[in-house]
Every structure is written in structure tokens, then in C-alpha cells.
Design an enzyme around this catalytic site. Structure first.
Site, short mmCIF file in Angstrom:
data_model
loop_
_atom_site.label_atom_id
_atom_site.label_comp_id
_atom_site.label_asym_id
_atom_site.label_seq_id
_atom_site.Cartn_x
_atom_site.Cartn_y
_atom_site.Cartn_z
N ASP A 3 51.66 11.92 -1.60
CA ASP A 3 52.15 12.36 -2.90
C ASP A 3 53.60 12.86 -2.74
O ASP A 3 54.03 13.16 -1.63
CB ASP A 3 51.23 13.49 -3.40
CG ASP A 3 51.76 14.13 -4.65
OD1 ASP A 3 52.02 13.40 -5.62
OD2 ASP A 3 51.92 15.37 -4.67
N ASP A 52 55.85 15.06 -5.53
CA ASP A 52 56.08 16.42 -6.05
C ASP A 52 55.09 17.41 -5.44
O ASP A 52 53.88 17.23 -5.54
CB ASP A 52 55.88 16.45 -7.58
CG ASP A 52 57.04 15.84 -8.33
OD1 ASP A 52 58.16 16.34 -8.18
OD2 ASP A 52 56.81 14.88 -9.08
N ASP A 62 48.98 17.66 -3.03
CA ASP A 62 48.88 19.10 -3.30
C ASP A 62 47.95 19.40 -4.47
O ASP A 62 47.81 20.56 -4.85
CB ASP A 62 50.27 19.68 -3.60
CG ASP A 62 50.85 19.14 -4.89
OD1 ASP A 62 50.83 17.91 -5.08
OD2 ASP A 62 51.32 19.95 -5.73
MG LIG Z 1 51.98 16.66 -6.33
#
Ligand SMILES: [Mg+2]
Length: 262
Positions: free
Chosen positions: A10, A12, A221
Site C-alpha cells: 500500500d 498512503d 496500514d
Molecule cells: Mg494506506
């Protein structure tokens, strides 16, 4: 931890926050590459072109190649092409509109000069409405999308993230807020949400890389998108706490930052 042939990372909150790389992430990706692992970058964001992410990631030291980068603008465009949707009304940023147009999908509202009539004598004026994050969203744009949907256009969402993280822990509204506005007024739900947690793009990436699901690790995240898409795809998953998730649920593989992959 175990080595995998393919890491789907991922962006961001995992590799960067806004314009700042996440601590220890650049050195970890370098170490994984040095081991011979394949790296793919997968963002639910739909606002930018592939070239934008190549430039941004490379400037931070991730050394990204175009074929390593996947976004939901790319996934939504591939879906439109597969489904033979030749024209779409797009609610999104210039990067989404450009990605659709580059693949030959007609976007009648791309020139910014007003909105096409939702209906012609032969049926809906566009095949589908594609909705992603759009920081220039207006009431008129919501209404035009609504009219196309009420006249029978198909409804495709790039993703339904509620927010995304910026520098300093600040959050901005995600595409989910915009999809919800259009779904509410049109009383329609998207036929597909392209991005995570849908496993579609994880499968597309693994297939294109020639790697079995058992040799793929999905890293991110966010439990409800990054981790769930990996689980839905039948892959192992790993959570990092450098983005929006403050602690890991029981049983989830996790580490405070990306060094846990080494
Ligand atoms: Mg993310």
C-alpha cells in the site's frame, strides 16, 4: 519473517504520508528488492496517473517502474475496457480522467465545459458513471452523476475509503464520502468497488507477475482495505502501524513499521 516472491505494498500510510516517506520504509523496500523479491505498489487512490506515482515514489528512493504501480484509476479503467463500456461520466480528479482517456474510454465531461445530457433518443448518454475522489466536487457534478444513473447508466466506484492520511496525522475525506453522496441521491449502489477490499486488483497483479497467491504478501496500514483484500484474495497479509491503524487485532501479523518484513 518468511520471504515471499511478491510484495504488494500500500502507499498512503505505508510508504509515505503526503510528501514524506514513512520512516524505515525506503531501506526496507531496497532490502526486499536486493533479495530478489518482486515489488508492486497498490493504492486505492484514484486521483493520479501511473506516471505521477512513478515520479513520486522514485523521488523518495523507492525506484518504481511503471509496470510496478497500480491504482484504482488503472483498475477502474481496465474494468471499463473489459466490460466494453465505451463512454463514462467521471466524477474524479484529472488523473482518473486521463487514465480512462488514454485507454480509449470516452469521457464526455473531461473538457470541463458543462455536462452531457443524461439521455439521448437511443438510451443513456453514457454507459457508466465512474466515481473516485474529487477535490473539485460540486453540487452540479453530483446532480449530473445522479441524472445519468437515473437514466440507466452503470455505477462503478474506484474505492469507498472514508478518508486518507496526510502529513502530521491530518485526514482528508476519501472517495467513500463522494460515492455515498451519489448513491444516496440516486438510490443506486455501485455494481463494483474496484479497490481494496475487493481482491480483484490483487489477483490482477499476481497474475501479471506470474506468482501464486501462496507466494504473495499484501502489506498495508488499514485492516478493512489492505488486509481484507489480501485475505479475500487468498494471500498472507501484514499490517503496519505507520498509518491509520493504532494497534493490531489478535491473530494479525503486524509490526510497528515496514522493517517487520525483513
Ligand atoms: Mg494506506
Amino acid at each position: 519473517m518468511k520471504s515471499y516472491r511478491l510484495y504488494i505494498l500500500d502507499l498512503d500510510g505505508t510508504l509515505y504520508r503526503g510528501s514524506e516517506p514513512v520512516v524505515h520504509a525506503v531501506e526496507t523496500v531496497r532490502a526486499l528488492r536486493a533479495r530478489g523479491a518482486q515489488i508492486r505498489f497498490l493504492t486505492n487512490n484514484s486521483g493520479e496517473t501511473r506516471e505521477f506515482y512513478v515520479r513520486k515514489l522514485s523521488a523518495m528512493g523507492y525506484g518504481a517502474q511503471p509496470e510496478e504501480v497500480y491504482s484504482t484509476a488503472i483498475g477502474a479503467t481496465e474494468y471499463c475496457v473489459e466490460q466494453k463500456l465505451g463512454s463514462v461520466f467521471a466524477v474524479g480528479e484529472p488523473g482518473l480522467l486521463a487514465t480512462l482517456a488514454e485507454a480509449g474510454v470516452r469521457v464526455p465531461n473531461a473538457d470541463g465545459r458543462g455536462f452531457p445530457s443524461p439521455c439521448t433518443e437511443s438510451g443513456p448518454a453514457v454507459d457508466a458513471v465512474v466515481v473516485g475522489v474529487c477535490r473539485t466536487l460540486t453540487y452540479d457534478l453530483i446532480e449530473a452523476a445522479m441524472q445519468h444513473l437515473l437514466h440507466g447508466a452503470r455505477f462503478i466506484a474506484t474505492n469507498t475509503d472514508d478518508s486518507y492520511p496526510l502529513e502530521g496525522g491530518r485526514l482528508q475525506p476519501g472517495a467513500g464520502a463522494i460515492v455515498a453522496a451519489i448513491a444516496t441521491c440516486s438510490k443506486r449502489q455501485p455494481e463494483i468497488v474496484i479497490g481494496k477490499p475487493n481482491p480483484l486488483m490483487v489477483w490482477q497483479i499476481a497474475r501479471a507477475a506470474g506468482v501464486e497467491q501462496s507466494d504473495v504478501l499484501c502489506v498495508g496500514d488499514r485492516m478493512e482495505t489492505d488486509i481484507l483484500s489480501g485475505k479475500n484474495a487468498g494471500c498472507d497479509t501484514h499490517l503496519v502501524l505507520t498509518g491509520v491503524t493504532p494497534s493490531a487485532p489478535d491473530g494479525q501479523s503486524w509490526s510497528p513499521d515496514l522493517r517487520g518484513l525483513l
